[in-house]
Design a protein around this motif. Structure first.
Motif, mmCIF file in Angstrom:
data_model
loop_
_atom_site.group_PDB
_atom_site.id
_atom_site.type_symbol
_atom_site.label_atom_id
_atom_site.label_comp_id
_atom_site.label_asym_id
_atom_site.label_seq_id
_atom_site.Cartn_x
_atom_site.Cartn_y
_atom_site.Cartn_z
ATOM 1 N N ALA A 345 22.564 1.090 16.045
ATOM 2 C CA ALA A 345 24.286 0.963 16.505
ATOM 3 C C ALA A 345 24.478 -0.606 16.890
ATOM 4 N N ALA A 346 23.320 -1.427 17.847
ATOM 5 C CA ALA A 346 23.394 -1.936 18.512
ATOM 6 C C ALA A 346 23.836 -3.280 17.377
ATOM 7 N N PRO A 347 22.945 -3.743 17.267
ATOM 8 C CA PRO A 347 23.201 -4.696 15.818
ATOM 9 C C PRO A 347 23.904 -4.479 15.034
ATOM 10 N N ALA A 348 24.195 -3.612 14.467
ATOM 11 C CA ALA A 348 25.386 -3.205 14.076
ATOM 12 C C ALA A 348 26.977 -3.403 14.128
ATOM 13 N N PHE A 349 27.088 -2.893 15.401
ATOM 14 C CA PHE A 349 27.599 -3.177 16.547
ATOM 15 C C PHE A 349 28.436 -4.661 16.962
ATOM 16 N N ALA A 350 27.008 -5.671 17.238
ATOM 17 C CA ALA A 350 27.027 -6.600 17.389
ATOM 18 C C ALA A 350 27.572 -7.720 16.288
ATOM 19 N N ALA A 351 27.043 -7.470 14.698
ATOM 20 C CA ALA A 351 28.003 -7.398 13.875
ATOM 21 C C ALA A 351 29.000 -7.741 13.580
ATOM 22 N N ILE A 352 29.836 -6.503 14.006
ATOM 23 C CA ILE A 352 31.056 -5.840 13.222
ATOM 24 C C ILE A 352 31.584 -7.165 15.103
ATOM 25 N N GLN A 353 31.224 -7.699 15.914
ATOM 26 C CA GLN A 353 31.880 -8.289 16.668
ATOM 27 C C GLN A 353 32.067 -9.268 16.271
ATOM 28 N N ALA A 354 30.234 -10.258 15.853
ATOM 29 C CA ALA A 354 30.977 -11.106 14.573
ATOM 30 C C ALA A 354 31.588 -11.598 13.746
ATOM 31 N N ASP A 355 31.891 -10.601 13.419
ATOM 32 C CA ASP A 355 33.364 -10.337 12.164
ATOM 33 C C ASP A 355 34.667 -10.125 13.067
ATOM 34 N N ALA A 356 34.710 -10.098 13.723
ATOM 35 C CA ALA A 356 35.916 -10.041 14.954
ATOM 36 C C ALA A 356 35.914 -10.804 15.320
ATOM 37 N N ARG A 363 35.701 -17.244 20.520
ATOM 38 C CA ARG A 363 34.612 -16.398 20.371
ATOM 39 C C ARG A 363 35.295 -15.257 21.349
ATOM 40 N N LEU A 364 34.814 -14.061 21.120
ATOM 41 C CA LEU A 364 35.214 -12.953 22.298
ATOM 42 C C LEU A 364 34.998 -13.014 23.378
ATOM 43 N N GLY A 365 33.243 -13.460 23.520
ATOM 44 C CA GLY A 365 32.555 -12.899 24.523
ATOM 45 C C GLY A 365 32.121 -12.038 25.501
#
Length: 456
Positions: A345-356, A363-365
């Motif tokens: 879940a962690a790398p998947a959500f980090a990737a979604i944040q890169a998409d965001a 940057r979202l920070g």
């Protein structure tokens, strides 16, 4: 359907009845879905290509221990096997120093981290296929080395988001996370926030991490002495990512999610019954109260709190009974295998944040203040233990472990899992300590595109 290892599985949740097996809770179970690919996860959560968000322009750093010599070749082979996107030129980089590895005095051998490395890279690349990936392998899984690896990314501002799929417990016997060490970690995470870097940690796979959960949980630390949230996931300066059980419908669309918590039953009485039913806790998401005061972003939005920082903040698919598919080389042979946990879940959500970040244009920070301020009803799935559209009664699946399972050692090929039963944690309407705010809806990335990631 048949998974890539020859095991029987369903094309979607509930699709294939497990006939020929005993009933559980008075009904015939269905085979677990085949392990999920990044393409399926992108579609379910609206990531990858929805709204043109592929992570382009962002760098996702992954911090683990050690490093497999077969990366990134394994990742490209995995992408080809799953009809997905291989790495482009210079899209993957790594910082690994085998000559400096601490092996004899470390907490695990380098080879034991190969699956974790493959999981993190496959999921980060799979859900943000155009983001750059920087893999940083610590010289061991000890705090000093992991801190050096984290600092390498933060001090050099080498990434926009950092994914970490490892966890520790604060209260243990013997204990090693001293107040000074915890303060040092938090200072590093504060530095990341000040530099506009988002840090994401897996919330753990042992429910409330209590001694009772550790009696049977496969990913628990037997040294635990009390109920607790894992660390660094519990730090107020990181985004804690919990786990869910994801179900897709026959069209491959999102159907529902429950909390990530599995009770295991095996065939007994000459294969004429499942036992015990209910099963024994074996795997779950992590969460609960940490040792830190409640941060400003959770005030008024996390009810029932005792004034402490609570985890997780968000959640995503990671159930071991309904795993994701990864590819790795083991003993010289490339394998496709199912892996689960908040480590997925962690790398998947980090990737979604890169998409965001791509969708918003900046940057979202440190994401937590924004996450808790968003319209939870529209942008996050409100997950419960027993989803309303999942049908009545306990949720069960039969998982076929594959034809290579060695029954001569007492291991069973077929296992029954009862889903949505985390240990000590419960997914309820609103924020909860099993799934946090929930998982992102398909409208999540659309909101960043429409608003530039700025609240009105």
């Amino acid at each position: 359907a048949t998974s890539r290892d020859g095991a029987t599985c369903s094309g979607h949740f509930g699709q294939r009845p497990a006939t020929g097996f005993p009933k559980a809770y008075g009904k015939t179970s269905t085979y677990a879905p085949c392990p999920y690919t990044p393409t399926q996860l992108r579609h379910a959560y609206g990531a990858g290509t929805t709204h043109g968000a592929t992570g382009h322009g962002s760098t996702v750093a992954i911090v683990d221990a050690y490093g497999s010599p077969d990366m990134p070749a394994d990742a490209d082979r995995y992408a080809r096997a799953t009809d997905d996107h291989a790495f482009g030129p210079h899209q993957y980089r790594q910082h690994v120093t085998p000559a400096d590895w601490h092996v004899s005095d470390a907490c695990a051998a380098p080879a034991t981290w190969a699956g974790e490395q493959a999981l993190d890279i496959d999921l980060a690349h799979g859900l943000a296929p155009e983001a750059n990936i920087l893999y940083v392998g610590a010289d061991s899984c000890l705090d000093d080395d992991l801190m050096d690896a984290e600092s390498y990314v933060i001090d050099g501002r080498r990434a926009d988001v950092i994914s970490n799929s490892w966890a520790k417990i604060v209260h243990s016997d013997p204990g090693h996370l001293t107040p000074a060490l915890i303060d040092a970690w938090n200072l590093l995470f504060e530095q990341a926030a000040a530099e506009g870097i988002g840090v994401y940690f897996a919330a753990g796979d042992c429910g409330d991490s209590s001694p009772a959960a550790a009696e049977t949980g496969v990913n628990c630390d037997l040294k635990t002495t009390q109920v607790q949230a894992d660390f660094p996931s519990g730090s107020p300066w990181v985004t804690s990512v919990g786990g869910t059980t994801l179900a897709l419908d026959r069209h491959g669309d999102y159907a529902w999610e429950s909390s990530m918590g599995d009770e295991l039953s095996i065939l007994t009485d000459h294969d004429s019954a499942w036992g015990p039913v209910p099963g024994v806790f074996t795997f779950g998401g992590g969460g609960g109260a940490s040792d830190f005061p409640q941060p400003w972003y959770q005030r008024g939005r996390v009810t029932g709190s005792t004034g402490q920082r609570r985890t997780p903040d968000v959640a995503l698919e990671g159930d071991g009974a309904l795993p994701v598919l990864i590819g790795l080389t083991d003993a010289g042979t490339f394998h496709l295998a199912g892996f689960g946990g908040t480590s997925a879940a962690a790398p998947a959500f980090a990737a979604i944040q890169a998409d965001a970040q791509q969708a918003s244009g900046h940057r979202l920070g440190f994401a937590n203040p924004l996450l808790y301020a968003l319209d939870r009803g529209r942008l996050f799935h409100d997950i419960t233990d027993q989803p309303a559209n999942a049908g009545a009664g306990p949720l069960t699946v039969v998982r076929d472990e594959g034809p290579d399972t060695d029954t001569s050692t007492g291991e069973q090929r077929y296992l029954l899992y009862t889903l949505g039963h985390d240990f000590g944690l419960h997914a309820r309407p609103g924020y909860d300590d099993a799934t946090g705010l929930g998982s992102p809806t398909r409208g999540y990335l659309g909101w960043f595109q429409r608003t530039g990631g700025t609240l009105k």
